[in-house]
Design an enzyme around this catalytic site. Structure first.
Site, PDB file in Angstrom:
ATOM      1  N   HIS A 225       5.005  13.419  -4.043  1.00 27.88           N
ATOM      2  CA  HIS A 225       3.570  13.485  -4.333  1.00 27.88           C
ATOM      3  C   HIS A 225       3.053  14.806  -3.779  1.00 27.88           C
ATOM      4  O   HIS A 225       3.307  15.157  -2.618  1.00 27.88           O
ATOM      5  CB  HIS A 225       2.882  12.283  -3.668  1.00 27.88           C
ATOM      6  CG  HIS A 225       1.413  12.433  -3.452  1.00 27.88           C
ATOM      7  ND1 HIS A 225       0.524  12.641  -4.475  1.00 27.88           N
ATOM      8  CD2 HIS A 225       0.668  12.368  -2.322  1.00 27.88           C
ATOM      9  CE1 HIS A 225      -0.695  12.696  -3.981  1.00 27.88           C
ATOM     10  NE2 HIS A 225      -0.640  12.548  -2.678  1.00 27.88           N
ATOM     11  N   TYR A 263      -7.435  13.792  -5.123  1.00 25.91           N
ATOM     12  CA  TYR A 263      -8.268  13.436  -3.980  1.00 25.91           C
ATOM     13  C   TYR A 263      -8.349  14.636  -3.039  1.00 25.91           C
ATOM     14  O   TYR A 263      -7.507  15.553  -3.091  1.00 25.91           O
ATOM     15  CB  TYR A 263      -7.752  12.184  -3.257  1.00 25.91           C
ATOM     16  CG  TYR A 263      -6.392  12.324  -2.609  1.00 25.91           C
ATOM     17  CD1 TYR A 263      -6.238  12.943  -1.369  1.00 25.91           C
ATOM     18  CD2 TYR A 263      -5.256  11.809  -3.218  1.00 25.91           C
ATOM     19  CE1 TYR A 263      -5.001  13.063  -0.765  1.00 25.91           C
ATOM     20  CE2 TYR A 263      -4.010  11.916  -2.621  1.00 25.91           C
ATOM     21  CZ  TYR A 263      -3.883  12.541  -1.394  1.00 25.91           C
ATOM     22  OH  TYR A 263      -2.644  12.657  -0.800  1.00 25.91           O
ATOM     23  N   ASP A 554       0.617 -25.540  -4.869  1.00 22.83           N
ATOM     24  CA  ASP A 554       0.483 -26.884  -5.422  1.00 22.83           C
ATOM     25  C   ASP A 554       1.651 -27.118  -6.369  1.00 22.83           C
ATOM     26  O   ASP A 554       2.112 -26.200  -7.060  1.00 22.83           O
ATOM     27  CB  ASP A 554      -0.868 -27.097  -6.098  1.00 22.83           C
ATOM     28  CG  ASP A 554      -1.114 -26.189  -7.285  1.00 22.83           C
ATOM     29  OD1 ASP A 554      -0.422 -25.160  -7.420  1.00 22.83           O
ATOM     30  OD2 ASP A 554      -2.018 -26.496  -8.084  1.00 22.83           O
TER      31      ASP A 554
END
Length: 831
Positions: A225, A263, A554
């Site tokens: 990255h 960013y 469940d």
């Protein structure tokens, strides 16, 4: 005084250091942390991480982990410098689509309790003066976001953990895992063995290599990255570059430009820029640089910068931040991070080696939160925050194969900032798992979505003509574009067919287990809240709880013989848990051995439901399908059209009918026989979209969506699944304590007042103008002619109370309704 277990943590990065701190805080002092690199700068991802902590996430769990990380690191300080700097977070939109997405993200933040607000371009400019407000349409600001100083944090965490008894050892590469009797006994480094009762691999992108030492698949890919640091900017002059803690030389908010996969964060007079706007670059261990001495600029996780991949992103940076036209790139590298098939972290215990755990693919953002949860899991047996989204057992076997992990992890890198619908399927790989009647579904024009590798029809284009004959009051209203995506009005016709006639549903993708052996009954009695010691042919809806009485799952349990049970489960987590419990019981009491088999791949299931279901199935089987012949919640082994089957009289859609199970080899014959017999009746093939609508109208819960381990049965409206006076099941004592006080929150049914406005789940709900809870699941209720949603809300809210749901910044009025909305007397399903 009880002596704590010996714990060896592999990896002294931000996760390992946090875990040592969390364990020693809880009194487990015999903790050893090993790393192949020096401490605190080990050379892993932590050593070069930019430290951004954006908390807002579609996942409640991950948002809570990020929030805890910020709070915890902010409490760590040296010489006045904290390990977290709450400069705030700003996400900006430069397209209308992104601006709309930020409204959805504002809903996530609000739902999970974060302070967040939408801002216009001018306010975004005032928050981050470097942006070009003419390019920006708006933004999302979260004041409590900020920058973690990861290396400073590791050092302060290490010091605190060592003060409580922990030991950290750098320069200690792990070369083997010692074991005996299926249990971990130690960690080897060259000729030294560190004794251990528990081992936790927090090795980051080295996790797969550590897993290989015990033959454990860790589905993670190291990917490069890009990160660059600019030359000084005149606009930032005077900000110090060299400070204690890498996050403390910033005052500007951290910034995301997701439309361009970028960013930004401040480094004193410079800006740091991270880019996902490049091709995925998987990195093999043999491609990582061998480093004699690890420094800030020389480490195994820091690769050569591929400048060509940054050409276009750099132009996009200069567009949003015009000051960068006067700057250059001063430092640049390709840093290695961990990516997984679904983008989530990996937490769990090895299936084959007791006591060996992993906590991998955890970024700085969530590091302290994940470490806290793992510590709770080890010390208390359960975590306060539900971990099912992180549990390694969530992956099916096909999803652990190397080619699958490589392709899907790279795709997650590509899509990291994409605007994705909650139902949006991956495009590749597909058709990994199909039911035996898949070809018939294709012929009917099925629209498939994918889960766990399974292709699941959501509606059938062959039913489009049914819309022409659909009664006017069943005609679905127009939807907004977002909720209409991956939906079709055809679902209304399929729901109508189910409610008024008969429909066939493919239930093959649901996990099926067989539990057998002399100890099967005892095991299931201990694991579940229901009474399973019933006659052969009985079917029981029941719950599994954790030690704190949280709902672990469940189940639907059918007793086939005295020692054989078929279980309808929720997925791999149930298989993993029941298998571990069975192995423990077998080891402790060999005469009460238990075998657990996953039969899903070798079997299939068709649900035949509707008021005319009996007319379709009865002529094909010798089994008496009358109320007296096969009662509700009873099972029988018989034949249908000469095909051996198990019939279970169950219905998740609230209509008369049966789940019909057979072997995969007989599946297509079974479908064809039922379809041929149903033709004169006008049978309809129906998909998951209608199914979800019908189950919500009936008030049936979906585990993992509507409830999880953070909720107990009473809160979730499932108290009926706990057998009164049953003793000895896991979680009973905690449930009694929790039940002594009425719950403050409950799962409530809502109906949308205007009859048309849709929500999809995870939206915040307001009562009396205050945030009161959040939506779990929702669908248009075709029978009741209005959207239906379930939400966690204050128990004190009365029926018919008005609430508001925030949906893309708009408030939708809803009413708290009595449930179930359809057939509360159960007349239809027992007909």
């Amino acid at each position: 005084m009880q002596i704590s277990p010996r714990v060896v943590i592999i990896g002294a990065g931000i996760v390992g250091a946090n875990l040592a701190d969390e364990l020693t805080e809880r009194g487990w002092t015999r903790v050893t942390v090993l790393d192949q690199g020096p401490i605190p700068l080990t050379g892993g991802s932590t050593s070069h991480a930019p430290g951004l902590v954006f908390q807002t996430n579609p996942s409640k769990t991950m948002t809570e982990f990020a929030a805890y990380t910020g709070r915890k690191l902010a409490s760590l300080a040296r010489d006045g410098a904290r390990a977290f700097n709450a400069v705030g977070g700003l996400e900006v939109a430069t397209t209308p689509e992104r601006l709309t997405e930020l409204k959805r993200r504002h809903g996530f933040a609000t739902a999970w309790g974060l302070e967040a607000r939408l801002v216009d371009a001018a306010e975004a400019k005032s928050l981050h003066p470097l942006i070009d407000e003419k390019l920006v349409l708006g933004g999302l600001h979260v004041p409590s976001d900020g920058l973690a100083s990861s290396v400073l944090a590791v050092e302060l965490l290490r010091e605190r953990a060592e003060s409580r008894g922990a030991t950290f050892l750098g320069g200690t590469p792990v070369t083997g895992i010692e074991r005996a009797g299926g249990k971990v006994t130690g960690v080897r480094s060259a000729d030294t063995v560190f004794p251990a009762d528990i081992v936790v691999s927090a090795a980051g992108f080295w996790g797969p290599a550590v897993g290989d030492l015990i033959g454990m698949t860790v589905p993670l890919i190291p990917l490069a990255h890009q990160y660059v640091t600019t030359t000084p900017l005149a606009e930032l002059a005077g900000h110090p570059d060299q400070v204690l803690g890498s996050g403390n030389n910033a005052s500007l908010p951290i910034l995301r430009h997701q439309d361009q996969d970028l960013y930004f964060r401040q480094h004193g007079e410079r800006l740091g820029i991270g880019s996902y706007a490049h091709r995925p670059i998987p990195v093999g261990y043999d491609e990582m640089p061998a480093v004699d001495r690890i420094t800030e600029h020389s480490m195994p996780s820091r690769l050569e910068f591929t400048a060509q991949d940054f050409d276009q992103p750099w132009k996009a940076c200069q567009q949003l931040l015009p000051s960068l036209h006067n700057a250059a790139i001063d430092d640049a590298f390709n840093g290695i991070f961990s990516f997984t098939p679904d983008g989530g972290s990996l937490v769990g215990e090895s299936r084959d080696l007791k006591g060996f755990f992993i906590a991998e693919a955890v970024w700085v953002t969530h590091s302290a939160g994940v470490a806290k949860a793992v510590a709770e899991l080890l010390v208390n047996g359960h975590a306060e925050t539900d971990l099912h989204e992180l549990d390694l057992a969530r992956f099916e076997e096909i999803q652990l194969q190397p080619d699958y992990v490589l392709e899907t992890s790279q795709q997650n890198f590509v899509e990291i900032y994409d605007i994705r619908h909650p139902l949006e399927p991956r495009q590749s790989p597909r058709r990994l798992r199909v039911s035996p009647f898949h070809q018939r579904q294709v012929e009917l024009g099925a629209f498939f979505l994918e889960t766990g590798g399974w292709e699941r029809p959501h509606w059938y284009e062959a039913n489009a003509s049914l819309l022409q004959h659909l009664p006017q009051d069943w005609q679905p209203p127009a939807r907004d574009a977002w909720s209409a995506k991956f939906d079709s009005p055809i679902a209304a016709a399929e729901a109508h067919a189910t409610r008024t006639n008969v429909a066939m549903y493919d239930m093959t993708a649901l996990k099926r287990l067989e539990v057998s052996g002399p100890g099967a009954l005892g095991l299931l009695q201990r694991l579940t809240t229901g009474q399973l010691d019933k006659s052969i042919g009985s079917v029981t809806y029941t719950l599994m709880l954790d030690e704190a009485a949280g709902i672990k799952s469940d189940l639907t349990v059918a007793r086939i013989t005295d020692t054989l049970f078929q279980i309808g489960a929720n997925g791999g987590l149930d298989l993993d848990y029941i298998t571990r419990q069975a192995a423990g019981q077998t080891e402790a009491t060999p005469q009460q051995w238990v075998q657990v088999r996953d039969t899903t791949g070798g079997t299939c299931c068709i649900g035949v439901w509707g008021p005319h279901a009996r007319d379709l199935v009865q002529p094909l089987t010798p089994q008496d399908l009358s109320n007296e012949g096969l009662k509700y919640f009873r099972a029988a082994s018989t034949t249908v059209a000469g095909i051996p089957v198990r019939l279970m009289r169950l219905s998740y859609v609230g209509e008369l009918g049966w789940e019909i199970y057979t072997s995969a080899e007989n599946g297509l014959r079974l479908w064809d026989a039922l379809w041929a017999a149903g033709k004169p009746l006008g049978v309809t093939a129906a998909g998951r979209s209608a199914f979800n609508s019908l189950r919500l109208e009936k008030g049936y819960r979906s585990w993992g969506t509507d409830m999880d381990t953070e909720h107990d049965p009473v809160q979730a409206g499932l108290g009926f699944a706990v057998r009164p006076n049953k003793e000895g099941f896991i979680g009973k004592e905690a449930l009694e304590l929790r039940s002594a006080q009425p719950p403050t929150t409950r799962l409530r049914c809502l109906t949308i007042d205007d009859g048309t406005s849709m929500v999809l789940g995870k939206e915040p709900v307001f009562a009396n103008g205050q945030r009161a809870g959040y939506i779990t699941s929702a669908a248009f209720g075709h029978t009741v002619r209005k959207p239906v949603a379930y939400a966690w809300l204050p128990a004190a809210l009365a029926e018919n109370a008005k609430v508001e749901i925030e949906y893309f910044g708009r408030l939708i009025t809803a009413t708290v309704a009595a449930e179930p909305l359809v057939d509360p007397e159960m007349k239809k399903i027992r007909a």
